[in-house]
Design a protein around this motif. Sequence first.
Motif, short mmCIF file in Angstrom:
data_model
loop_
_atom_site.label_atom_id
_atom_site.label_comp_id
_atom_site.label_asym_id
_atom_site.label_seq_id
_atom_site.Cartn_x
_atom_site.Cartn_y
_atom_site.Cartn_z
N ARG A 112 11.00 11.91 1.85
CA ARG A 112 10.58 12.62 2.50
C ARG A 112 10.67 14.03 2.12
O ARG A 112 8.57 14.78 2.37
CB ARG A 112 11.34 12.42 3.60
N ILE A 113 11.32 14.77 1.47
CA ILE A 113 10.73 15.94 0.90
C ILE A 113 10.48 15.43 -0.45
O ILE A 113 9.45 16.74 -0.64
CB ILE A 113 12.42 15.87 -0.18
N GLY A 114 9.80 14.77 -1.40
CA GLY A 114 9.24 15.00 -1.94
C GLY A 114 7.31 15.16 -1.03
O GLY A 114 6.62 15.43 -1.88
N SER A 115 7.02 14.36 0.10
CA SER A 115 5.82 14.39 0.56
C SER A 115 6.05 15.78 1.24
O SER A 115 4.45 15.48 1.81
CB SER A 115 5.73 13.24 1.41
N LEU A 116 6.70 16.32 1.19
CA LEU A 116 6.22 17.78 1.72
C LEU A 116 6.72 19.08 1.46
O LEU A 116 6.19 20.01 1.71
CB LEU A 116 7.76 18.00 2.49
N VAL A 117 6.77 18.90 -0.44
CA VAL A 117 6.73 20.22 -1.26
C VAL A 117 5.60 20.23 -2.16
O VAL A 117 5.83 18.33 -2.40
CB VAL A 117 8.05 20.07 -1.77
N PRO A 118 5.33 20.49 -2.91
CA PRO A 118 4.19 20.56 -4.28
C PRO A 118 5.08 20.09 -5.07
O PRO A 118 6.34 20.03 -5.54
CB PRO A 118 3.61 21.73 -4.21
N THR A 119 4.44 19.09 -6.41
CA THR A 119 4.93 19.12 -7.67
C THR A 119 5.91 19.76 -8.24
O THR A 119 6.88 19.21 -8.29
CB THR A 119 3.98 18.50 -7.96
N ASP A 120 5.70 21.29 -8.18
CA ASP A 120 6.10 22.06 -8.92
C ASP A 120 7.60 22.22 -8.36
O ASP A 120 8.58 23.13 -8.73
CB ASP A 120 6.30 23.74 -9.24
N ILE A 121 7.69 22.64 -6.59
CA ILE A 121 8.78 22.57 -5.82
C ILE A 121 9.71 21.64 -6.26
O ILE A 121 10.72 21.49 -5.94
CB ILE A 121 8.38 22.91 -4.63
N ALA A 122 9.29 20.04 -5.65
CA ALA A 122 9.97 18.74 -6.16
C ALA A 122 10.86 19.03 -7.65
O ALA A 122 11.57 18.35 -7.61
CB ALA A 122 9.01 17.54 -6.08
N ASP A 123 9.87 19.53 -8.54
CA ASP A 123 10.32 19.53 -10.45
C ASP A 123 12.15 20.63 -10.24
O ASP A 123 12.42 20.18 -11.41
CB ASP A 123 9.39 20.26 -11.04
N ALA A 124 11.64 22.18 -9.25
CA ALA A 124 12.59 22.37 -8.88
C ALA A 124 13.15 21.99 -9.26
O ALA A 124 14.70 22.61 -9.02
CB ALA A 124 12.04 23.89 -8.63
N ALA A 125 13.37 21.19 -7.61
CA ALA A 125 14.41 20.23 -6.74
C ALA A 125 15.72 19.81 -7.84
O ALA A 125 16.85 19.59 -7.70
CB ALA A 125 13.65 19.61 -5.73
N VAL A 126 14.29 18.72 -8.53
CA VAL A 126 15.03 17.61 -9.56
C VAL A 126 16.16 18.83 -10.39
O VAL A 126 17.44 18.43 -10.93
CB VAL A 126 14.10 17.12 -10.47
#
Length: 244
Positions: A112-126
């Motif tokens: 769900r987090i992945g569906s709610l944020v852009p790819t660059d923010i998801a990469d920062a989360a990783v």
Amino acid sequence: MQPTSIDELILALGQQLRSDIERIHLSDGSEAAAGAVQRLDAVAEHAPAFIALLAEPWLHAGISDRERMLLIDCARIHLYARVLDDAIDEAAPVHRQNLLRAQPLFWQAVQRIGSLVPTDIADAAVQLINETVAAVQSDDQQRNPDCWGTKNHHLLLIPLLLSGDGPAYQQCRPGLSTLIALVQAGDEWRQGEFDSALLQSRFLEFLTICLDVRELELLNSYGWQGAAERIVWNARQLLESLSR
């Protein structure tokens, strides 16, 4: 966007975590199981207020349904981190079973987090999770206060995701990491880790860095007044405890 009562958010997060714990933990009647559920219940009791502290600037303005969902998923990832930590450190059958049953919860939150944020923010989360794992490994080899904030950097998912990795988060990230480190230091003290004179000395050195006035001023100016106050309070409590 609707005004959000902090008490209402804390209550909602606590209810979600307790519901998740009921799904994860099935007691086998053992002493290990009793200890495991006690540790999970502590997450449901204490984590919601801390999550609200990390989300403080957004709560004052009011949060959207999307932001509320992100906070819920961050809370669930924090619970998963506790389950994983216990499975690694304790490794009793009940802990391994808890980790197994936590997998659907973990994947639901991450998806769900992945569906709610852009790819660059998801990469920062990783990248935050990479930092967390590396710090845990380093601290396991040798206890080091410098790692205590970083090994809990999964909690920085909260301001990272809410801010979209914005400039306020970037400037306040060191201060927020300091806050997390001091809370972890309290856990280390309660577990008897500060019986080591060397660790006490290292922590006191770390503490002088923690109380950097500029970091506290940045937190205050960007809306994390509660976090700044908590840093000072935690530092004072730890100093008093260590001086007894």
